[in-house]
Design a protein around this motif. Structure first.
Motif, short mmCIF file in Angstrom:
data_model
loop_
_atom_site.label_atom_id
_atom_site.label_comp_id
_atom_site.label_asym_id
_atom_site.label_seq_id
_atom_site.Cartn_x
_atom_site.Cartn_y
_atom_site.Cartn_z
N LYS A 88 0.85 -1.19 0.00
CA LYS A 88 0.00 0.00 0.00
C LYS A 88 0.88 1.23 0.00
N SER A 89 0.47 2.23 -0.78
CA SER A 89 1.29 3.43 -0.86
C SER A 89 1.28 4.22 0.44
N ASP A 90 0.24 4.03 1.28
CA ASP A 90 0.18 4.74 2.55
C ASP A 90 0.59 3.86 3.72
N ASN A 91 1.17 2.68 3.39
CA ASN A 91 1.57 1.75 4.44
C ASN A 91 3.08 1.79 4.58
N GLY A 92 3.58 1.71 5.78
CA GLY A 92 5.02 1.77 6.01
C GLY A 92 5.76 0.50 5.71
N GLU A 93 5.03 -0.60 5.39
CA GLU A 93 5.70 -1.87 5.16
C GLU A 93 6.13 -2.02 3.70
N ILE A 94 7.27 -2.68 3.53
CA ILE A 94 7.77 -2.97 2.20
C ILE A 94 8.31 -4.40 2.21
N VAL A 95 8.00 -5.16 1.18
CA VAL A 95 8.42 -6.56 1.08
C VAL A 95 9.61 -6.63 0.13
N SER A 96 10.68 -7.26 0.57
CA SER A 96 11.89 -7.40 -0.26
C SER A 96 12.39 -8.83 -0.19
N ARG A 142 2.24 -14.35 2.85
CA ARG A 142 2.85 -14.96 4.04
C ARG A 142 3.44 -13.92 4.98
N VAL A 143 4.18 -12.96 4.45
CA VAL A 143 4.90 -12.03 5.33
C VAL A 143 4.05 -10.85 5.76
N ILE A 144 2.97 -10.55 5.01
CA ILE A 144 2.14 -9.40 5.37
C ILE A 144 0.93 -9.82 6.20
N GLU A 145 0.20 -10.81 5.70
CA GLU A 145 -1.05 -11.19 6.37
C GLU A 145 -0.84 -12.23 7.45
N ASP A 146 0.26 -12.96 7.37
CA ASP A 146 0.47 -14.04 8.34
C ASP A 146 1.93 -14.05 8.79
N PRO A 147 2.39 -12.98 9.43
CA PRO A 147 3.81 -12.88 9.79
C PRO A 147 4.27 -13.95 10.77
N ASP A 148 3.35 -14.51 11.55
CA ASP A 148 3.73 -15.52 12.54
C ASP A 148 3.69 -16.94 11.99
N GLY A 149 3.21 -17.08 10.74
CA GLY A 149 3.18 -18.40 10.14
C GLY A 149 2.13 -19.32 10.71
N THR A 175 -0.03 -22.41 3.92
CA THR A 175 -0.33 -22.05 2.54
C THR A 175 0.17 -23.14 1.61
N THR A 176 -0.24 -23.04 0.37
CA THR A 176 0.15 -24.04 -0.62
C THR A 176 1.42 -23.65 -1.36
N PHE A 177 2.00 -22.49 -1.05
CA PHE A 177 3.20 -22.06 -1.75
C PHE A 177 4.43 -22.59 -1.02
N ALA A 178 5.38 -23.06 -1.81
CA ALA A 178 6.58 -23.66 -1.21
C ALA A 178 7.61 -22.58 -0.89
N ASP A 179 8.15 -22.66 0.29
CA ASP A 179 9.29 -21.84 0.70
C ASP A 179 9.03 -20.34 0.63
N GLU A 180 7.75 -19.88 0.84
CA GLU A 180 7.53 -18.44 0.79
C GLU A 180 8.31 -17.73 1.89
N ASP A 181 8.38 -18.36 3.05
CA ASP A 181 9.05 -17.70 4.16
C ASP A 181 10.55 -17.59 3.94
#
Length: 730
Positions: A324-332, A351-358, A362-368
């Motif tokens: 989000k442009s008004d959100n302080g978070e950035i994913v890299s 994974r890192v935004i909506e579920d930071p604690d894991g 999810t069905t995606f491999a190695d997102e974390d």
């Protein structure tokens, strides 16, 4: 390697590559069928793998190519090693093999190589010499004077200054040469001493040093009698925004050398390596806004990554996402290394935004393992994305926010391409618009490119068609049409043309199952039957056609911003503002602030229905038509009563329909029509913009170099070109 003795008669080695040289000597004496050099690499590589991670093993190179590469730092074999094999009759092939990977076939060094056999392999590899300096001797007194070069290089020889490269223009105004950086000051001082009289008289104006620099060399026997090699070589460097300091090429055409600043050498190697299809060009990508469009784009880049590598030699790496442009978070990227090949996926962002604690599986491999979220926001997008060793950077703006638009000019000045679906930057305050224009040309070719196709009618080619008309010498007289999908859908639903269902039935019958029917919210909805305005708005919201705030569409703000983007292309935006266009526009009804568009009051339906009935009595339908008239400089949006069989009347719901009246298309306008809504459609258009841009940097595989003497021409893709200068209007 013990094949030598010193002056005391003691057996000694030949130092580096002495054993290889010994093997070559023995091979010549025995007249062997081959000579194998066992080392710790799989063979001769197309570039230094520490600087070009995608460098590959060359199956074959010629003796001449191997010697060129060896001089420029390919330490796998010494040039002297090849002398015995080359002087033997018949000549002996040399094989470079890996002691630790005996299954690898290695590299065969012999008389011919793949670069002389395959048209798309004219260059076998690239190398560089680091730690160099460029010395330039310049002056008007050198022109036409004999012996100047002899004096320069004679004094350099006297003081044992090694010269690696020489470049001189036919004007003789200057002589430039490259030497090792630690010898540059000595070279300068001895030349100044040699020419002290000429310097005093002003015949020679200066002796300058540029350091540190690097020599980048392209090597390949296939360059001989092949047109376009130098063009591709230097175009790739220009596309990577690398300044060239000097150029040298011998008449043998086996080597093209250029001098660049050392800080650019890695990026230069990667750019030319990709340009000659020896590896993929890496594009570092950032995405702003994880709206439906942003999410769809991220998934599209993920699914098409392998296809882009195969078909376009383009490796798209998503390295930064700002949800989000008004959100302080950035994913890299968690591991964003120089040789990294990872790319952020949609699953990683979730994974890192909506579920930071894991806690959610999810069905995606190695997102974390792929991505990490950190505080930063838009202000850190550049620092997160940009890396000087990468040849191409681009940011996709998938928001509809003013905040992200404020950063466009800065990103462009920094050399990052901006591919935007956000029309607020182009329709914002005049100072902001002028800042973007200035940023596009502030650093000339060093600036990023601003791609704006999707800000007008989503995935339809409106901007590119307009530019093509102007660049080909046509004159734009008027542009009008239905630009917003919300108005297209709503107006069609409240005021459909008669017998529209027969058109749909025709397509169902004759499209062999391809036509799936009109856009509708349920199986019971029939778009050919009129409904109330409030119901049409609800349907548009349910179909996801509206902005987050439906009033932007219904109060004509969105259409006004689209017109401002078109006005920019026509040079008419200086005297217009979005608010001014919006204020002078027609609206269907009075919409108060704070309205619940899912539950509109009955009086609005009544206002709209009166206008619909009045149009119907005249054999017309209501349509919201936006227009730009170049001659009168009029920009407006009007609710018009359109005849039932007019193009605007029968344009399907949810589709844009744009007409161009030009000098060449005066009697009947050029019409572009089609669905412009939908996240997938817009995401595809954004990707198409990226591909169009990268085609000008990294030559696609299908573009063949043509060798002189060939009996046929090779098919190649036509690249779009632009014509300098201002567009002409009537």
């Amino acid at each position: 390697g013990y094949v030598a003795i010193n002056t005391d008669g003691v057996a000694v080695t030949l130092k580096r590559d002495g054993s290889d040289y010994s093997a070559a000597i023995v091979g010549k004496i025995l007249r062997a069928n081959s000579i194998s050099i066992w080392t710790d690499v799989d063979g001769v590589l197309s570039a230094d793998p520490r600087r070009v991670p995608l460098a590959n093993v060359l199956p074959e190179v010629s003796y001449d190519e191997a010697m060129e590469l060896a001089y420029f730092g390919a330490k796998v074999i010494h040039p002297k090693t090849m002398q015995p094999a080359m002087s033997c009759d018949p000549q002996i092939p040399i094989y470079i093999r890996n002691t630790f990977n005996m299954r690898s076939p290695g590299t065969r060094i012999f008389t011919n190589a793949t670069t002389t056999k395959q048209h798309d392999k004219v260059v076998c590899g690239f190398s560089s010499v680091e730690g160099m300096a460029l010395v330039n001797v310049e002056g008007t007194g050198m022109v036409g004077i004999r012996g100047v070069d002899q004096r320069i290089f004679g004094v350099l020889q006297k003081y044992d200054v090694n010269v690696a490269l020489i470049s001189q223009a036919i004007s003789e105004h200057s002589v430039t040469f490259a030497t090792f950086e630690d010898q540059a000051e000595l070279a300068k001082s001895v030349i100044e001493e040699e020419f002290r009289r000429e310097l005093k008289l002003g015949h020679i104006s200066s002796v300058d040093i540029r350091a540190p620099v690097s020599i980048i060399a392209a090597v390949g026997d296939g360059m001989v009698d092949t047109t376009g090699v130098a063009g591709r070589f230097f175009s790739s460097l220009g596309g990577a925004k690398i300044n060239i300091l000097a150029i040298a090429q011998g008449s043998s055409e086996r080597n093209i050398s250029t001098v660049v600043w050392s800080r650019d050498s890695t990026r230069a190697l990667r750019a030319v390596h990709a340009a000659f299809n020896l590896s993929n060009m890496t594009a570092r990508i950032g995405i702003i806004g994880m709206s439906e469009v942003g999410t769809s784009l991220l998934r599209l880049l993920e699914s098409e990554r392998d296809a882009l590598k195969s078909n376009f030699d383009l490796d798209v790496q998503v390295c930064m996402v700002c949800p989000k442009s008004d959100n302080g978070e950035i994913v890299s990227l968690r591991k964003d290394t120089e040789s990294g090949t990872q790319s952020i996926t949609a699953g990683a962002v979730t994974r890192v935004i909506e579920d930071p604690d894991g806690t959610t599986k999810t069905t995606f491999a190695d997102e974390d393992e792929v991505a990490v979220a950190s505080k930063g926001g838009l202000g850190l997008c550049f620092d997160t994305l940009f890396r000087k060793d990468c040849t191409f950077h681009a940011i996709f703006d998938c928001t509809n926010d003013e905040a992200s638009g404020l950063y466009h000019a800065g990103w462009l000045r920094a050399g990052i391409d901006v591919i935007t679906a956000n029309n607020r930057a182009l329709s914002g305050p005049k100072d902001q618009r002028e800042d973007i224009k200035e940023a596009e040309k502030s650093n000339e070719k060093q600036s990023g490119v601003y791609s704006t196709e999707t800000v007008v009618a989503g995935g339809l080619p409106i901007i590119s068609t307009l530019r093509s008309l102007l660049h080909s010498g046509d004159k734009i007289r008027r542009i009008d049409g239905i630009f917003t999908v919300v108005k297209s859908y709503v107006m069609f639903r409240i005021s459909p043309p008669p017998n529209v269902s027969t058109c749909s039935q025709f397509d169902v019958t004759n499209s062999n199952g391809v036509f799936e029917g009109d856009m509708k919210t349920s199986s019971s909805t029939c778009v050919g039957e009129a409904c109330s305005f409030s119901q049409a708005v609800r349907e548009a919201i349910q179909l996801g056609l509206t902005e987050d705030d439906p009033s932007l569409d219904l109060k004509q703000e969105y259409a006004a911003r689209v017109l401002m983007a078109l006005a920019r292309e026509l040079g008419m935006d200086k005297d217009n503002e979005t608010e001014q266009i919006q204020m002078n526009s027609d609206v269907l009804a009075d919409f108060d602030d704070g309205l619940d568009f899912l539950n509109l009051p009955p009086d609005i339906d009544e206002q709209v229905q009166k206008r619909v009935d009045a149009a119907k009595d005249k054999g017309c339908v209501l349509r919201s038509i936006a227009s730009i008239d170049v001659k009168s400089k009029s920009i407006q949006i009007r609710i018009l009563e359109v005849p039932n069989h007019h193009t605007f009347a029968v344009s399907p719901p949810g589709c844009s329909c744009v007409r161009f009246f030009t000098r060449r298309h005066e009697r009947y306008p050029l019409i572009i029509q089609g669905p412009s809504a939908g996240a997938d459609s817009t995401a595809s258009a954004l990707l198409a913009e990226l591909l169009q841009r990268t085609r000008g940097i990294s030559t696609p595989r299908s573009l063949a170099l043509i060798r002189r003497g060939s009996s046929g021409a090779f098919l190649h893709n036509k690249h779009s070109s632009s014509v300098n200068g201002s567009p002409s209007f009537e």
